[in-house]
Design a protein around this motif. Structure first.
Motif, PDB file in Angstrom:
ATOM      1  N   LYS A  50       9.642  12.011   4.307  1.00 32.26           N
ATOM      2  CA  LYS A  50      10.655  11.081   3.791  1.00 32.26           C
ATOM      3  C   LYS A  50      10.076   9.692   3.570  1.00 32.26           C
ATOM      4  N   GLU A  51       9.191   9.259   4.475  1.00 32.53           N
ATOM      5  CA  GLU A  51       8.615   7.925   4.416  1.00 32.53           C
ATOM      6  C   GLU A  51       7.472   7.802   3.407  1.00 32.53           C
ATOM      7  N   ALA A  52       6.930   8.930   2.977  1.00 31.68           N
ATOM      8  CA  ALA A  52       5.786   8.918   2.054  1.00 31.68           C
ATOM      9  C   ALA A  52       6.226   8.567   0.634  1.00 31.68           C
ATOM     10  N   ASP A  53       5.336   7.903  -0.081  1.00 25.90           N
ATOM     11  CA  ASP A  53       5.573   7.618  -1.494  1.00 25.90           C
ATOM     12  C   ASP A  53       5.236   8.828  -2.361  1.00 25.90           C
ATOM     13  N   GLY A  54       4.331   9.655  -1.880  1.00 21.30           N
ATOM     14  CA  GLY A  54       3.937  10.863  -2.593  1.00 21.30           C
ATOM     15  C   GLY A  54       3.527  11.925  -1.604  1.00 21.30           C
ATOM     16  N   ILE A  55       3.508  13.176  -2.082  1.00 19.70           N
ATOM     17  CA  ILE A  55       3.148  14.301  -1.218  1.00 19.70           C
ATOM     18  C   ILE A  55       2.172  15.203  -1.958  1.00 19.70           C
ATOM     19  N   VAL A  56       1.095  15.576  -1.263  1.00 19.81           N
ATOM     20  CA  VAL A  56       0.169  16.582  -1.762  1.00 19.81           C
ATOM     21  C   VAL A  56       0.372  17.825  -0.907  1.00 19.81           C
ATOM     22  N   TRP A  57       0.668  18.939  -1.548  1.00 17.31           N
ATOM     23  CA  TRP A  57       0.909  20.225  -0.879  1.00 17.31           C
ATOM     24  C   TRP A  57      -0.306  21.113  -1.124  1.00 17.31           C
ATOM     25  N   ILE A  58      -0.947  21.590  -0.043  1.00 16.34           N
ATOM     26  CA  ILE A  58      -2.135  22.436  -0.175  1.00 16.34           C
ATOM     27  C   ILE A  58      -1.977  23.654   0.725  1.00 16.34           C
ATOM     28  N   SER A  59      -2.156  24.831   0.142  1.00 12.17           N
ATOM     29  CA  SER A  59      -2.077  26.054   0.940  1.00 12.17           C
ATOM     30  C   SER A  59      -3.173  27.026   0.566  1.00 12.17           C
ATOM     31  N   MET A 113       0.840  -1.181   0.000  1.00 15.39           N
ATOM     32  CA  MET A 113       0.000   0.000   0.000  1.00 15.39           C
ATOM     33  C   MET A 113       0.883   1.242   0.000  1.00 15.39           C
ATOM     34  N   LYS A 114       0.608   2.165  -0.906  1.00 18.59           N
ATOM     35  CA  LYS A 114       1.359   3.413  -0.994  1.00 18.59           C
ATOM     36  C   LYS A 114       0.909   4.362   0.102  1.00 18.59           C
ATOM     37  N   LYS A 115       1.856   5.185   0.577  1.00 15.13           N
ATOM     38  CA  LYS A 115       1.558   6.191   1.607  1.00 15.13           C
ATOM     39  C   LYS A 115       1.671   7.574   0.984  1.00 15.13           C
ATOM     40  N   VAL A 116       0.669   8.406   1.251  1.00  7.21           N
ATOM     41  CA  VAL A 116       0.653   9.765   0.734  1.00  7.21           C
ATOM     42  C   VAL A 116       0.523  10.736   1.902  1.00  7.21           C
ATOM     43  N   ALA A 117       1.456  11.662   1.984  1.00  5.36           N
ATOM     44  CA  ALA A 117       1.375  12.738   2.974  1.00  5.36           C
ATOM     45  C   ALA A 117       0.615  13.890   2.339  1.00  5.36           C
ATOM     46  N   VAL A 118      -0.436  14.326   3.001  1.00  2.36           N
ATOM     47  CA  VAL A 118      -1.199  15.488   2.558  1.00  2.36           C
ATOM     48  C   VAL A 118      -0.917  16.592   3.564  1.00  2.36           C
ATOM     49  N   ILE A 119      -0.091  17.527   3.159  1.00  2.00           N
ATOM     50  CA  ILE A 119       0.355  18.599   4.051  1.00  2.00           C
ATOM     51  C   ILE A 119      -0.367  19.876   3.642  1.00  2.00           C
ATOM     52  N   TRP A 120      -1.064  20.477   4.593  1.00  2.00           N
ATOM     53  CA  TRP A 120      -1.913  21.622   4.248  1.00  2.00           C
ATOM     54  C   TRP A 120      -1.841  22.706   5.303  1.00  2.00           C
ATOM     55  N   SER A 121      -2.215  23.911   4.859  1.00  2.00           N
ATOM     56  CA  SER A 121      -2.152  25.054   5.763  1.00  2.00           C
ATOM     57  C   SER A 121      -3.272  26.034   5.485  1.00  2.00           C
ATOM     58  N   SER A 122      -4.056  26.269   6.500  1.00  2.00           N
ATOM     59  CA  SER A 122      -5.074  27.310   6.536  1.00  2.00           C
ATOM     60  C   SER A 122      -5.521  27.429   7.986  1.00  2.00           C
ATOM     61  N   PRO A 123      -5.729  28.641   8.475  1.00  2.00           N
ATOM     62  CA  PRO A 123      -6.228  28.768   9.838  1.00  2.00           C
ATOM     63  C   PRO A 123      -7.696  28.357   9.961  1.00  2.00           C
ATOM     64  N   ASN A 124      -8.400  28.276   8.842  1.00  2.00           N
ATOM     65  CA  ASN A 124      -9.818  27.935   8.822  1.00  2.00           C
ATOM     66  C   ASN A 124      -9.973  26.441   8.544  1.00  2.00           C
ATOM     67  N   LYS A 125     -10.288  25.670   9.567  1.00  2.00           N
ATOM     68  CA  LYS A 125     -10.419  24.215   9.413  1.00  2.00           C
ATOM     69  C   LYS A 125     -11.710  23.809   8.704  1.00  2.00           C
ATOM     70  N   ASN A 126     -12.572  24.779   8.382  1.00  2.00           N
ATOM     71  CA  ASN A 126     -13.833  24.475   7.706  1.00  2.00           C
ATOM     72  C   ASN A 126     -14.006  25.269   6.418  1.00  2.00           C
ATOM     73  N   GLY A 127     -12.928  25.809   5.895  1.00  2.00           N
ATOM     74  CA  GLY A 127     -13.017  26.654   4.713  1.00  2.00           C
ATOM     75  C   GLY A 127     -12.705  25.934   3.416  1.00  2.00           C
ATOM     76  N   LEU A 128     -12.401  26.720   2.396  1.00  2.00           N
ATOM     77  CA  LEU A 128     -12.141  26.205   1.061  1.00  2.00           C
ATOM     78  C   LEU A 128     -10.918  25.284   1.028  1.00  2.00           C
ATOM     79  N   THR A 129      -9.848  25.669   1.703  1.00  2.00           N
ATOM     80  CA  THR A 129      -8.631  24.853   1.713  1.00  2.00           C
ATOM     81  C   THR A 129      -8.896  23.507   2.384  1.00  2.00           C
ATOM     82  N   ALA A 130      -9.632  23.530   3.488  1.00  4.96           N
ATOM     83  CA  ALA A 130      -9.980  22.275   4.181  1.00  4.96           C
ATOM     84  C   ALA A 130     -10.856  21.396   3.292  1.00  4.96           C
ATOM     85  N   SER A 131     -11.782  22.008   2.560  1.00  2.00           N
ATOM     86  CA  SER A 131     -12.635  21.238   1.642  1.00  2.00           C
ATOM     87  C   SER A 131     -11.801  20.602   0.531  1.00  2.00           C
TER      88      SER A 131
END
Length: 189
Positions: A78-87, A1-19
Motif C-alpha cells: 500500500k505504501e509503495a509507489d510501484g510494485i515489481v512482481w517476480i515468480s 524519493m519513490k518507493k518500490v516493493a519488489v515481491i518475489w518467490s522462489s525456494p532457490n535464493k541463488n537461482g534464476l529468479t533471484a538473479s
C-alpha cells in the motif's frame, strides 16, 4: 524519493529468479528509488481459509483473520509507489506460496479497500526448465492485478535460453521503471 516493493518467490535464493530480482532491484536503486525486497518463501504465509461462508473479514473490512505475515506485506504494498512482481514458474503458474499470498491479497483489496488501484507494476516470470509456461504465468498474474485495478507496464519472461541477455535488460528495465515512476508514464489505458 519513490518507493518500490519488489515481491518475489522462489525456494532457490541463488537461482534464476533471484538473479532477475537482483538485476531489476539494482536498476531501480541506481535510478534513485528506494527498494523494499519481500521474499515470500521466507515469510509465514498461510492459504486462504475462505472463512465466513466464503467471504470473511476480507470482504467486510479488507483485512484477513489469519495471524501471519500477510498484513505487514500488504501494508508495504500500500505504501509503495510501484510494485515489481517476480515468480519462478511451476506448472505454467506462480509458485504455491506466491499464489497463497496473491489469493488473499486479491480478496482483501479487490473486494473492499482498493488500496492498490492504479499502482504501476512490472511482471517477471522465470523458468529454469524448458521455459514453457512463462507466458501463462504472466497472464495469470496480470489477470489478478486487473481484479485489483493495478496496471502492468511490462511483462518479462526470463528463461535459461535468454538469461544472458535478459538479466542485463532487467537492470535497464529497473532504471526505466524508476524513472517513469518519478517522471510519469506515457502509456494510456
Amino acid at each position: 524519493m519513490k518507493k518500490v516493493a519488489v515481491i518475489w518467490s522462489s525456494p532457490n535464493k541463488n537461482g534464476l529468479t533471484a538473479s532477475a530480482k537482483e538485476q531489476i532491484s539494482k536498476g531501480i536503486a541506481d535510478e534513485g528509488a528506494e527498494v523494499c525486497e519481500i521474499h515470500l518463501n521466507s515469510k509465514n504465509i498461510n492459504h486462504c481459509r475462505a472463512c465466513g461462508n466464503g467471504w470473511g473479514t476480507c470482504n467486510k473490512n479488507g483485512s484477513c483473520v489469519i495471524g501471519d505475515d500477510f498484513a505487514d506485506i500488504y501494508n508495504t504494498l500500500k505504501e509503495a509507489d510501484g510494485i515489481v512482481w517476480i515468480s519462478a514458474v511451476y506448472w505454467s503458474d506462480m509458485t504455491e506460496c506466491f499464489k497463497a499470498f496473491f489469493d488473499r491479497l486479491r480478496r482483501c483489496d479487490a473486494t473492499f479497500s482498493h488500496s492498490l488501484t492504479e499502482k504501476r507494476c512490472m511482471l517477471i516470470a522465470c523458468a529454469g526448465g524448458t521455459g514453457r509456461g512463462t507466458l501463462e504465468c504472466l497472464t495469470q498474474l496480470e489477470r489478478g492485478l486487473v481484479h485489483m485495478g493495478m496496471r502492468a507496464y511490462d511483462r518479462i519472461p526470463v528463461v535459461r535460453f535468454n538469461k544472458d541477455y535478459m538479466l542485463p535488460a532487467l537492470y535497464d528495465a529497473g532504471k526505466t521503471y524508476a524513472d517513469r515512476l518519478e517522471n510519469g508514464f506515457d502509456m494510456y489505458y
